[in-house]
Design a protein around this motif. Structure first.
Motif, PDB file in Angstrom:
ATOM      1  N   THR A   1     -35.068 -10.625  -1.983  1.00 52.18           N
ATOM      2  CA  THR A   1     -36.128 -11.176  -2.353  1.00 52.18           C
ATOM      3  C   THR A   1     -37.451 -11.145  -2.545  1.00 52.18           C
ATOM      4  O   THR A   1     -37.878 -11.866  -3.990  1.00 52.18           O
ATOM      5  CB  THR A   1     -36.400 -12.139  -0.884  1.00 52.18           C
TER       6      THR A   1
ATOM      7  N   GLN B   1     -37.364 -12.788  -8.776  1.00 52.00           N
ATOM      8  CA  GLN B   1     -38.487 -13.171  -8.720  1.00 52.00           C
ATOM      9  C   GLN B   1     -37.892 -14.848  -9.396  1.00 52.00           C
ATOM     10  O   GLN B   1     -36.976 -14.950  -9.615  1.00 52.00           O
ATOM     11  CB  GLN B   1     -38.958 -12.894 -10.125  1.00 52.00           C
ATOM     12  N   GLU B   2     -39.047 -15.785  -8.866  1.00 55.68           N
ATOM     13  CA  GLU B   2     -38.760 -16.807  -8.410  1.00 55.68           C
ATOM     14  C   GLU B   2     -38.208 -16.929  -9.845  1.00 55.68           C
ATOM     15  O   GLU B   2     -39.438 -16.854 -11.438  1.00 55.68           O
ATOM     16  CB  GLU B   2     -40.293 -18.079  -8.258  1.00 55.68           C
ATOM     17  N   GLY B   3     -37.506 -18.319 -10.176  1.00 55.65           N
ATOM     18  CA  GLY B   3     -37.626 -19.128 -11.847  1.00 55.65           C
ATOM     19  C   GLY B   3     -35.843 -17.554 -12.286  1.00 55.65           C
ATOM     20  O   GLY B   3     -35.663 -18.245 -13.310  1.00 55.65           O
TER      21      GLY B   3
ATOM     22  N   TYR C   1     -33.406 -17.587   0.106  1.00 57.53           N
ATOM     23  CA  TYR C   1     -34.150 -17.612  -0.882  1.00 57.53           C
ATOM     24  C   TYR C   1     -35.050 -19.468  -1.261  1.00 57.53           C
ATOM     25  O   TYR C   1     -36.088 -19.320  -1.507  1.00 57.53           O
ATOM     26  CB  TYR C   1     -33.522 -17.431  -2.217  1.00 57.53           C
TER      27      TYR C   1
ATOM     28  N   GLN D   1     -37.261 -20.957   1.294  1.00 61.40           N
ATOM     29  CA  GLN D   1     -38.773 -20.754   1.268  1.00 61.40           C
ATOM     30  C   GLN D   1     -39.585 -21.426  -0.029  1.00 61.40           C
ATOM     31  O   GLN D   1     -40.679 -21.109  -0.168  1.00 61.40           O
ATOM     32  CB  GLN D   1     -38.910 -19.195   0.862  1.00 61.40           C
TER      33      GLN D   1
ATOM     34  N   LYS E   1     -38.742 -21.503  -3.207  1.00 61.20           N
ATOM     35  CA  LYS E   1     -38.553 -20.396  -4.447  1.00 61.20           C
ATOM     36  C   LYS E   1     -37.470 -21.350  -5.608  1.00 61.20           C
ATOM     37  O   LYS E   1     -36.693 -21.924  -4.666  1.00 61.20           O
ATOM     38  CB  LYS E   1     -38.148 -19.110  -4.249  1.00 61.20           C
ATOM     39  N   GLN E   2     -37.258 -21.167  -6.782  1.00 58.45           N
ATOM     40  CA  GLN E   2     -36.619 -21.502  -7.784  1.00 58.45           C
ATOM     41  C   GLN E   2     -35.379 -21.405  -7.886  1.00 58.45           C
ATOM     42  O   GLN E   2     -35.895 -19.541  -8.419  1.00 58.45           O
ATOM     43  CB  GLN E   2     -37.344 -22.607  -8.909  1.00 58.45           C
ATOM     44  N   LEU E   3     -34.092 -21.142  -8.111  1.00 59.11           N
ATOM     45  CA  LEU E   3     -32.960 -19.799  -8.743  1.00 59.11           C
ATOM     46  C   LEU E   3     -32.455 -21.154  -9.432  1.00 59.11           C
ATOM     47  O   LEU E   3     -31.668 -21.965  -9.586  1.00 59.11           O
ATOM     48  CB  LEU E   3     -32.064 -19.554  -7.449  1.00 59.11           C
TER      49      LEU E   3
END
Length: 440
Positions: A242, A246-248, A267, A270, A272-274
């Motif tokens: 994590t 990084q996010e995105g 992830y 939390q 956050k975007q993936l």
């Protein structure tokens, strides 16, 4: 009279011949021809000697053989005779790789190593799960093996001939571990857990605990192994990953890995975007299982076949894969197709990350995929179709294709595997085992 005069004035009745010039090439060629003639004579002499040494066949047998009708041999018979030799070559080529049969609850009892009256039912069920594909993945197989072992320990009864639980159960453990090899290859995680339990039994041998106390202590040690090396290690790996990603980020994952699945779910929870691409090998269908699991958690992703990966690599930032084991030379043993992804990642300059717990680190070394492997499927053609369909389960990815290994001890390069193995061997693969003592 000089030679020139003899040449200019030859004797009567003899035609005049010009003087032959010395030619090296012609002389060498002439010597080779003479040598070939000598060798030919020697071969003919040897053949004559061999014929003289052969036993004399009576004339009657010769007449009988000559009287029998000789069937003509056509081109089709010659082709079939030559093709019959090919399966032998393939058999020799793959003879060292194990091929496992499919068993049921009834047929599994016909295996020589299995005694249905003494073998615990938990191991019979586990072997069937190995065969049916219900228990796949190195982590899942190791956990189920340890759970079945705990059930066997609780139900185990010491025979009257044995006085010490540790010594008697050590022999049982060896037989069970060898039994597992008849249904699937033993992965490195199972080997490490077996070495740990054997070390616990060696310590238990020098104590004065009775049978029940020994069972309780040994089951507690197995629970400690699962908690420390699998559950806690997974949480630390997810935490390290994590912080790394990084996010995105757009990630590409291959098949289904226990660690990567937990990382993605944690992830996304939390906030956050993936962007997730799941690569599937249609032979095993593990990628489809991961997609279904992520959809149950409300996570969207893209599914793509392994043969189409090269078309979307320009959109990928990182490639994440799981591991069956990490070898001491830094090579990765994982499901077949991983090495292909590693080569594509190196060509497109994409970071290639491996998620692996330290208990899967192996002291073995391997540079190719055929010296050790497992045949997932082997089909041979019929008499008219001379072919063999081969499907391997694992492949080897060399260390120079791996950018980083995400473990519970941190982010390490592939060349540091041997150092991590040396550190954990000092502490019996888990921690300093607390020696049990008899309470006064």
């Amino acid at each position: 009279m000089s030679e020139k005069q003899n040449q200019q004035n030859p004797k009567k009745g003899e035609p005049w011949k010009p003087k032959e010039k010395f030619d090296k090439k012609a002389n060498k060629k002439k010597q080779e021809q003479e040598q070939e003639q000598v060798e030919g004579k020697q071969e003919t002499n040897k053949q004559q000697q061999q014929q003289n040494q052969q036993p004399i066949i009576p004339q009657q047998t010769i007449d009988q053989q000559s009287s029998q009708p000789q069937l003509p041999i056509n081109d089709k018979q010659i082709a079939l005779a030559d093709a019959s030799k090919e399966p032998n070559k393939r058999k020799d080529f793959l003879s060292h790789l194990p091929i496992f049969q499919d068993y049921t609850s009834v047929s599994i009892k016909t295996v020589k190593q299995i005694d249905p009256f003494t073998l615990h039912h938990a191991f019979i069920e586990l072997c069937i799960q190995y065969q049916n594909g219900q228990c796949i993945g190195s982590t899942h197989r190791c956990v189920e093996f340890l759970n079945a072992l705990k059930q066997f320990i609780r139900d185990y009864k010491l025979s009257r001939q044995s006085n010490y639980f540790a010594m008697a159960f050590l022999d049982e453990l060896k037989e069970i571990f060898n039994l597992m090899k008849n249904f699937r290859t033993v992965n490195e995680g199972m080997s490490t857990s077996y070495l740990f339990i054997r070390e616990c039994l060696m310590i238990l041998r020098d104590t004065r605990l009775d049978e029940n106390e020994s069972k309780i202590w040994l089951c507690n040690q197995i629970d400690q192994f699962i908690q420390s090396k699998i559950i806690a290690a997974s949480e630390l790996i997810v935490k390290n990953a994590t912080q790394l990603i990084q996010e995105g980020t757009t990630i590409l994952v291959y098949a289904r890995s226990y660690l990567i699945e937990n990382f993605i779910i944690n992830y996304i929870k939390q906030g956050k975007q993936l962007t997730i691409f799941v690569v599937d090998n249609p032979q095993f269908g593990e990628g489809s299982q991961l997609v279904n699991r992520l959809q149950q958690q409300g996570i969207s992703c893209y599914q793509i076949l392994l043969s189409h990966v090269s078309y979307i690599l320009s959109k990928v930032d990182k490639i994440l894969v799981g591991a069956s084991s990490m070898l001491c030379n830094g090579a990765l043993v994982s499901r077949v197709g991983t090495a292909l992804l590693a080569c594509l990642a190196s060509t497109h300059k994409i970071p290639f990350l491996v998620f692996c717990e330290s208990y899967k680190f192996s002291e073995k070394s391997q540079i190719d995929s055929l010296s050790w492997n497992e045949i997932a499927q082997l089909q041979q053609g019929n008499e008219n179709q001379q072919y063999t369909s081969l499907s391997l389960r694992y492949d080897i990815t060399q260390s120079n294709y791996i950018n980083m290994i995400v473990t519970e001890v941190g982010l390490i390069p592939a060349t540091s595997v041997k150092a991590v193995i040396g550190e954990f061997k000092k502490y019996n693969y888990v921690d300093a085992i607390e020696v049990p003592r008899k309470e006064q």
